[in-house]
Design an enzyme around this catalytic site. Structure first.
Site, PDB file in Angstrom:
ATOM      1  NE  ARG A 298     -15.969 112.217 -38.008  1.00  0.00           N
ATOM      2  CZ  ARG A 298     -17.278 112.275 -37.836  1.00  0.00           C
ATOM      3  NH1 ARG A 298     -17.776 112.384 -36.614  1.00  0.00           N
ATOM      4  NH2 ARG A 298     -18.102 112.238 -38.868  1.00  0.00           N
ATOM      5  CE1 TYR A 439      -8.693 115.499 -44.668  1.00  0.00           C
ATOM      6  CE2 TYR A 439      -8.384 114.553 -46.827  1.00  0.00           C
ATOM      7  CZ  TYR A 439      -7.861 115.059 -45.678  1.00  0.00           C
ATOM      8  OH  TYR A 439      -6.506 115.118 -45.529  1.00  0.00           O
ATOM      9  CD  GLU A 440     -12.197 110.233 -42.320  1.00  0.00           C
ATOM     10  OE1 GLU A 440     -13.168 109.918 -41.603  1.00  0.00           O
ATOM     11  OE2 GLU A 440     -11.651 109.433 -43.113  1.00  0.00           O
ATOM     12  N   GLY A 441     -15.862 114.262 -42.423  1.00  0.00           N
ATOM     13  CA  GLY A 441     -16.925 114.996 -41.736  1.00  0.00           C
ATOM     14  C   GLY A 441     -16.591 116.466 -41.637  1.00  0.00           C
ATOM     15  CD  GLN A 446     -15.695 116.216 -37.204  1.00  0.00           C
ATOM     16  OE1 GLN A 446     -15.544 115.613 -36.130  1.00  0.00           O
ATOM     17  NE2 GLN A 446     -15.714 115.589 -38.367  1.00  0.00           N
TER      18      GLN A 446
END
Lengths: 603, 603
Positions: A298, A439-441, A446
């Site tokens: 992240r 992406y990546e959350g 977050q």
């Protein structure tokens, strides 16, 4: 279209004068990273970024990747560039020396990473994902697994992937269905389909090491039944040589809005009898491992926000300096001027510049805290730094990526009609940027992390502690007696008050009123980002003021520019913190109360 | 991917309950537009939009236009759709009955226009540009020119274009170089190159009527030496039949970020001896005519902002209702839910919904004022309405288009990873939206117009008068005694105060400190848009409250939803007005003072 130039001057300023590079280089294990060495690395990296990666960015966008019968063909020049990249040792920068890495501090590898991401974001994803896989194996692989995989991955001969998402399991990984069946020799056969696998297939490296989330036969339902497996594209013999092709195949690649050169793969595991894999770490702890690693991933995506903003800035500036259009406001001259003379173009440039510099300062500061958390001899410093890192990760990821969408959009706006024409190159950054808040959350993920694990879990203590740190800067700004700094102090103070108010709302509501807390989570994240950015710009203004008033710099214009950029940030961006606090506190109620049916009542 | 559905319920509410459709239909010349007739028109239009235009939107994006040896081939189905469109009479809606038009009020044609722009923005540009050309000829063509061109253009048999931009003359039209040489018979030969000509070439219509800015041989330099010419693709004989092919050719089309199906042409005039054209109106008044017409064109582009937001909303809502992911916050159930249950998804949907409804109310309200300005028997009402229209045009254009970029981006965000995949269709709206803050004058150009001609020129009187109108709504909200309306009143009041402050700054600085006024122009425009949107949502809440408390509605849920959406707007969007006022007042100084060199000091 201009090529990327490494912003070495600002990088140096941020590392040395805001993030304590000197101090970091004195930590045990970081001794090689003296400011001089770091400068040399960044200069070398900057050259590589400008000369090799930046010219391939547009080629990559235009050609994209092609899928042919299970193979993925990267764009022209991609494979050669990757070879040069790994031969120059860039894949090893952040890695453990035990496996061939250079073991540079996070602060340094972060600056290096910015170079790649600015010059060619689609390219940078391949080493980034490999890095993630390396970290997973470092974290929970056996010694044998480490010996077998890491040296080749650190050298870049093999690349890595993270296989999490499935069609029904995106933000909700508890829904993962891929199965892993033991085959008796300690290994497993995997069956299932993964989607959105970045660099899941390509031919730039000899092997691809897939890390895959899957369920063991007896695994419990949900998040507690997911295990992590290593599944190489080519099986690896015990001597490290490559064996048979494994049963994992790229079924298709996505046609995406941006990052065309980064293949986003659908991977089928086990269509022809089962993909051979090994368990990594303990059974059923896959998601837990992922969460530990996610900090790094992240953070890296947050760096993409900064990197794209920097690239957008450079491009907008170059165009504004050369495009002649119109006359200078308030001048009687009939000479046409470059558009940088127009007040609103200046405002747009300063808006990108201020955000970019704020993000750089914020992100590098978090990187330095990573180093302190890992290497500082005092456990209290390590703990405090770790808490700060964890608090900040969702802010770095969420705020910087959302900003990148705006900053790349402003770059188009500076270009006017030419910005909408693909040839100019501005549009690509805008398209590329759009994936970063996803992406990546996603930003909401977050924000969930921020309000839950990072704020409510400790009663807001860490966040309020950070606010207290910031208040010290307000006092220091005022102590200078300088009028401009005093104004920055006033706005920062209001921002901090807004942040405290927002944090209090979350703490008060997270348990009793969880929907309201979640409805306010993204506005809080944005507020958090704005205030943190403002804090670091204020710190920068303070340093600049000191250097200028003590006359101890050969470079006064840089410091004047920094101070003015900080003032721009305070006058243009910080005031929104107060507005966001109103939304955090008052805006959740109606969001939660709105009925499902009411959404469609306008039709 | 869902097809577009006309938001007939909200359109009706806005037209009838916020914009006085009843009253408009009583104006001389507007008598046909009774609410019932208007409903029937919108239902028919909605059907056409859903069934014919919406399904072609994606095809148009994927295929785009092709250029072949000077010809432009539109995407599959385009030509047939255009034929259906004109046969159904849709090209004639807003036109003068004298030339075959239906002469419907602007309020009605605006709602109709929204349908096309939501369903298929790239398609809508062809009739929109034709409409612009019709208006130019109406405004300053000779009777002969009107008779020759208008009936065919109103019927849609011929389309029209506006030829303004040249490579060196974008925002600055004074730099136009295209020449027009008299050939003795009252006609002219034109020589020059025009770029960014929307639908400059295509084969959907029998002829294309180009309106072209060019310079006469003896013309003065700059803006006062530009004349307007009509240059048809095929020369038109006096009996209206088509003659020889004129010397205007499409040299290439642009490869753009969005609106792929709308050909953006480079047109060469006179490469083979001169393009035959006629002067329209008086010599050297071309730019003046353009400015008069620009009101309409800019308003239409502002409508694109609304239309794209509506389309984005529908798509995001449909996805949020069907995509299953995760569990409901604060519920102990282990049943997975559609993502519309997640608080942040609701927040995003409400953000798009609130902006969309605010823009619709604002834009339709301006459209109604167009009608009052044109048709009201009382000259004072006409004048007041015209002043309001002129004040609002840059706000409608600037604010709605900037919002469309954000709203289409939020639609992608609601889709998560799927939003980044082109197949989903969300990305297209985001790409299409990005042109709207650029063409027909960038946001900065709108903001220049706002602070100069629309605010400073009358000492801020018109804007302050509007603020006064808004204050009446605050009083009315409070008079209800309703708590929710009271909260809206408080935020609206703060917004109005911010607007007044911003306007005062402009008035105080426009002459004495023109660079500062211009540096604050775009923040002021944004502030203006936010407060106007908030005002109209507050008016909507007031109407809703009245209907609900009087119990005189069969449709209480609609009014409850409207009131709650207004509250969302007040809590989430209005607070930023105060922040922007701080920027307007304090933020210009540093923007102006920043040195040119300082922009590059980070490298």
């Amino acid at each position: 279209m201009s090529e990327y130039r490494a912003p070495l001057r600002d990088m140096r300023f941020v590392m040395e004068e805001l993030c304590g590079l000197e101090q970091i280089s004195q930590l045990p294990g970081c001794e090689d990273a003296t400011p001089d060495v770091v400068q040399a690395i960044l200069e070398e990296g900057g050259k590589f970024a400008t000369e090799v990666l930046s010219p391939l960015n547009r080629v990559g966008d235009q050609e994209g990747c092609r899928w042919e019968d299970g193979r993925v063909i990267t764009p022209s020049g991609w494979k050669t560039a990757y070879q040069q990249f790994r031969e120059a040792g860039w894949t090893a920068v952040a890695c453990d020396p035990e496996y061939g890495g250079q073991g540079l501090p996070k602060l340094v590898s972060t600056a290096v990473m910015e170079l790649w991401k600015s010059a060619n974001m689609a390219f940078s994803l391949c080493p980034m994902l490999t890095q993630g896989a390396i970290e997973a194996l470092m974290l929970c692989g056996t010694d044998r697994q480490k010996q077998l995989y890491l040296p080749k991955m650190v050298s870049g001969e093999w690349t890595g992937t993270m296989n999490l998402t499935e069609p029904q399991a995106g933000s909700d990984l508890s829904a993962v269905r891929t199965r892993a069946e033991p085959i008796g020799d300690g290994r497993f056969k995997l069956f299932g389909q993964k989607i959105f696998i970045t660099y899941g297939e390509h031919e730039m490296s000899d092997n691809i090491v897939h890390l895959v989330l899957a369920r063991l036969p007896d695994a419990p339902e949900g998040v507690k039944g997911i295990s992590l497996f290593v599944v190489p594209k080519y099986l690896v013999n015990e001597d490290g040589s490559l064996g048979a092709r494994n049963d994992v195949r790229c079924v298709s690649i996505e046609h995406k809005l941006g990052i065309h050169a980064s293949p986003t793969c659908v991977l089928a595991f086990g269509d022809q009898g089962g993909a051979i894999g090994e368990l990594v770490g303990e059974p059923n702890k896959g998601l837990q491992y992922m969460f530990i690693m996610m900090n790094e991933a992240r953070f890296a995506v947050g760096m993409e926000g900064l990197a794209l903003a920097e690239r957008a800035y450079q491009q907008a500036l170059a165009y504004a300096q050369e495009r002649i259009q119109g006359f200078e406001v308030g001048q009687k001259s009939d000479e046409r001027v470059p558009i940088i003379k127009h007040p609103d173009v200046r405002r747009m440039l300063l808006r990108i510049k201020a955000h970019t510099e704020a993000m750089r300062a914020m992100n590098y500061h978090v990187a330095a805290a990573f180093d302190l958390a890992r290497h500082h001899p005092d456990e209290k410093v390590r703990q405090r730094s770790q808490a700060y890192v964890e608090l900040m990760i969702p802010v770095v990821k969420g705020w910087c990526t959302e900003r990148a969408v705006e900053m790349t959009s402003l770059n188009i706006q500076v270009h006017g009609g030419m910005g909408f024409v693909e040839e100019t190159g501005a549009a690509q950054h805008f398209r590329d940027a759009r994936i970063t808040p996803i992406y990546e959350g996603t930003t909401a993920i977050q924000a969930n992390d921020l309000i839950g694990r990072k704020i409510a879990r400790n009663g807001g203590m860490v966040a309020q502690g950070l606010a207290q740190e910031m208040e010290k800067t307000v006092v220091e700004l005022r102590a200078t007696g300088d009028a401009a700094l005093g104004r920055i102090a006033t706005r920062l103070e209001a921002g901090i008050a807004a942040l405290r108010k927002g944090v209090e709302f979350i703490v008060a509501n997270y348990q009793s009123n969880p929907k309201s807390a979640h409805a306010s989570s993204v506005p809080l994240l944005e507020l958090f980002g704005i205030v943190c950015g403002g804090w670091h710009m204020a710190r920068a203004a303070l340093v600049a003021h000191q250097r200028l008033s003590q006359g101890d710099t050969a470079d006064p214009r840089f410091y004047q520019g920094k101070r003015d950029t900080a003032r721009f940030y305070a006058d243009h961006i910080l005031p929104h913190a107060t507005a966001l606090a109103e939304t955090v506190v008052d805006g959740a109620e109606v969001t939660v109360a709105f009925t499902d049916e009411a959404f469609a009542l306008g039709m």
